[in-house]
Design a protein around this motif. Sequence first.
Motif, PDB file in Angstrom:
ATOM      1  N   THR A 100       0.817  -1.118   0.121  1.00  0.00           N
ATOM      2  CA  THR A 100       0.008   0.040  -0.069  1.00  0.00           C
ATOM      3  C   THR A 100       0.967   1.294  -0.084  1.00  0.00           C
ATOM      4  O   THR A 100       0.352   2.436  -0.135  1.00  0.00           O
ATOM      5  CB  THR A 100      -0.867   0.046   1.061  1.00  0.00           C
ATOM      6  OG1 THR A 100      -0.155  -0.162   2.456  1.00  0.00           O
ATOM      7  CG2 THR A 100      -1.974  -1.139   1.174  1.00  0.00           C
ATOM      8  N   ASP A 101       2.170   1.194   0.149  1.00  0.00           N
ATOM      9  CA  ASP A 101       2.953   2.334   0.158  1.00  0.00           C
ATOM     10  C   ASP A 101       3.345   2.608  -1.468  1.00  0.00           C
ATOM     11  O   ASP A 101       3.880   3.672  -1.827  1.00  0.00           O
ATOM     12  CB  ASP A 101       4.407   2.209   0.845  1.00  0.00           C
ATOM     13  CG  ASP A 101       4.731   3.573   1.363  1.00  0.00           C
ATOM     14  OD1 ASP A 101       3.844   4.512   1.527  1.00  0.00           O
ATOM     15  OD2 ASP A 101       5.947   3.658   1.653  1.00  0.00           O
ATOM     16  N   ASN A 102       2.966   1.586  -2.414  1.00  0.00           N
ATOM     17  CA  ASN A 102       3.044   2.077  -3.784  1.00  0.00           C
ATOM     18  C   ASN A 102       1.644   2.183  -4.616  1.00  0.00           C
ATOM     19  O   ASN A 102       1.576   1.887  -5.761  1.00  0.00           O
ATOM     20  CB  ASN A 102       3.889   0.959  -4.470  1.00  0.00           C
ATOM     21  CG  ASN A 102       5.510   0.714  -4.168  1.00  0.00           C
ATOM     22  OD1 ASN A 102       5.960   1.932  -3.971  1.00  0.00           O
ATOM     23  ND2 ASN A 102       5.863  -0.274  -4.207  1.00  0.00           N
ATOM     24  N   VAL A 103       0.856   2.541  -3.680  1.00  0.00           N
ATOM     25  CA  VAL A 103      -0.441   3.036  -4.214  1.00  0.00           C
ATOM     26  C   VAL A 103      -0.834   4.242  -3.474  1.00  0.00           C
ATOM     27  O   VAL A 103      -0.871   4.661  -2.489  1.00  0.00           O
ATOM     28  CB  VAL A 103      -1.553   1.925  -3.510  1.00  0.00           C
ATOM     29  CG1 VAL A 103      -3.007   1.963  -4.433  1.00  0.00           C
ATOM     30  CG2 VAL A 103      -1.095   0.272  -4.197  1.00  0.00           C
ATOM     31  N   PHE A 104      -1.850   5.047  -4.520  1.00  0.00           N
ATOM     32  CA  PHE A 104      -2.532   6.028  -4.125  1.00  0.00           C
ATOM     33  C   PHE A 104      -3.897   5.926  -4.189  1.00  0.00           C
ATOM     34  O   PHE A 104      -4.433   5.158  -5.165  1.00  0.00           O
ATOM     35  CB  PHE A 104      -2.296   7.503  -5.129  1.00  0.00           C
ATOM     36  CG  PHE A 104      -0.703   7.853  -5.031  1.00  0.00           C
ATOM     37  CD1 PHE A 104      -0.250   8.678  -3.629  1.00  0.00           C
ATOM     38  CD2 PHE A 104       0.304   7.768  -5.906  1.00  0.00           C
ATOM     39  CE1 PHE A 104       0.801   9.234  -3.684  1.00  0.00           C
ATOM     40  CE2 PHE A 104       1.405   8.095  -5.852  1.00  0.00           C
ATOM     41  CZ  PHE A 104       1.755   8.876  -4.618  1.00  0.00           C
ATOM     42  N   LEU A 149      -1.784   2.815  -8.970  1.00  0.00           N
ATOM     43  CA  LEU A 149      -0.369   2.113  -8.908  1.00  0.00           C
ATOM     44  C   LEU A 149       0.694   3.069  -9.176  1.00  0.00           C
ATOM     45  O   LEU A 149       0.662   3.429 -10.453  1.00  0.00           O
ATOM     46  CB  LEU A 149      -0.360   0.535  -9.339  1.00  0.00           C
ATOM     47  CG  LEU A 149      -1.057  -0.506  -8.368  1.00  0.00           C
ATOM     48  CD1 LEU A 149      -2.399  -0.210  -8.217  1.00  0.00           C
ATOM     49  CD2 LEU A 149      -0.680  -1.628  -9.128  1.00  0.00           C
ATOM     50  N   PHE A 150       1.822   2.879  -8.586  1.00  0.00           N
ATOM     51  CA  PHE A 150       3.293   3.437  -9.222  1.00  0.00           C
ATOM     52  C   PHE A 150       4.262   2.497  -8.656  1.00  0.00           C
ATOM     53  O   PHE A 150       4.097   1.442  -8.144  1.00  0.00           O
ATOM     54  CB  PHE A 150       3.066   4.785  -8.828  1.00  0.00           C
ATOM     55  CG  PHE A 150       3.503   4.960  -7.485  1.00  0.00           C
ATOM     56  CD1 PHE A 150       4.861   5.474  -7.176  1.00  0.00           C
ATOM     57  CD2 PHE A 150       2.519   5.123  -6.459  1.00  0.00           C
ATOM     58  CE1 PHE A 150       4.920   5.695  -5.687  1.00  0.00           C
ATOM     59  CE2 PHE A 150       2.765   5.430  -5.077  1.00  0.00           C
ATOM     60  CZ  PHE A 150       4.049   5.384  -4.540  1.00  0.00           C
ATOM     61  N   ASP A 151       5.481   3.052  -8.948  1.00  0.00           N
ATOM     62  CA  ASP A 151       6.814   2.254  -8.568  1.00  0.00           C
ATOM     63  C   ASP A 151       7.112   0.726  -9.364  1.00  0.00           C
ATOM     64  O   ASP A 151       6.592  -0.157  -8.662  1.00  0.00           O
ATOM     65  CB  ASP A 151       6.997   2.365  -7.178  1.00  0.00           C
ATOM     66  CG  ASP A 151       8.330   1.912  -7.054  1.00  0.00           C
ATOM     67  OD1 ASP A 151       9.409   1.567  -7.768  1.00  0.00           O
ATOM     68  OD2 ASP A 151       8.757   1.935  -5.698  1.00  0.00           O
TER      69      ASP A 151
END
Length: 318
Positions: free
Chosen positions: A209-213, A221-223
């Motif tokens: 969840t730290d790679n999701v807004f 998703l990102f990264d």
Amino acid sequence: MDRAFSDEVASDQWRRDAQTWVAEQIDEAQVLAVEQVRIRPWSTQLRIETDAGRYWFKALPPGAAYEAGLHAVLAELAPDDVTRPRVVDAQRGWILAADLGPTWRETRPATTADWQTLMVGVAGLQQRLALHEEAILATGLPDCRPARTVDLYDRFVTLFAELDADHPCHVDEGLRAALVEARPAVVEASVRLVGSALPVTLQHGDLHTDNVFASAAGLRLFDFGDAQWAHALEVLAVPRGVIDDDPAVEWEPVLASYAGAWDLTPDELAGDLSAAWLTQSVHRCLTWWRALSSATAQEWRQWGEAPLHHLTRVSARD
């Protein structure tokens, strides 16, 4: 690049070049401050404060530069599921994006229901992206489809056995024998996944969840620096590890939700899932090997055991 990535991006000249490029991309805004918040052998990030808001700049070494082009392609193919960079330079592996606020993990702890929502969305994304193999692989994304796994495994066993004895990934004769003994399990898993009902598709590689807004518009998703083109179920490996360490979240409902998004049950996925745990070990070894391809000697000492750690997981599976 003649020197290690982290040495290169710490130089004054590189920083001037990067800041000049950033300023050109956001010429409608005035840059007020730039801070290099992190340097790793696999990426560096600049936080750019402007009179029009905050931006983030990410640079990748040659072995991971594909992430820039991949992110741009994914934003076009799945604009409702992936963040959209302001601009990318795929050749140099540079990404510039507007700040989107706190990540999901920074907003609040994820519940079981949150993970269920995320994994259903990821399954849907995988289903759509499976139809775009050519465009996605053209970005340079590592091709880790099951048909290639055994060859990759063999190459790493041979490569690591040939490394100097003081290298953190060196495989001695005893360990090589154990890896050779585990090879039939890799073959069996690969064959099973080649015949799986689930497709080869994008595997995020570091899904948490730290790679999701999260916003009212949905999840983004990102990264994608650890992403691969692999069997769909490999995407579950990182979430399973995160959830196992979180007593507030239950894995079984999350797995059931993900399986249901494919119109399957966890029991129907069980055999393929066991195979995917094993193939993901091999592919995670590749992720780390590539991540350290431009590392300094000190960085190899700090992180260099990771590729071998993941390769040897093939003999630790139940």
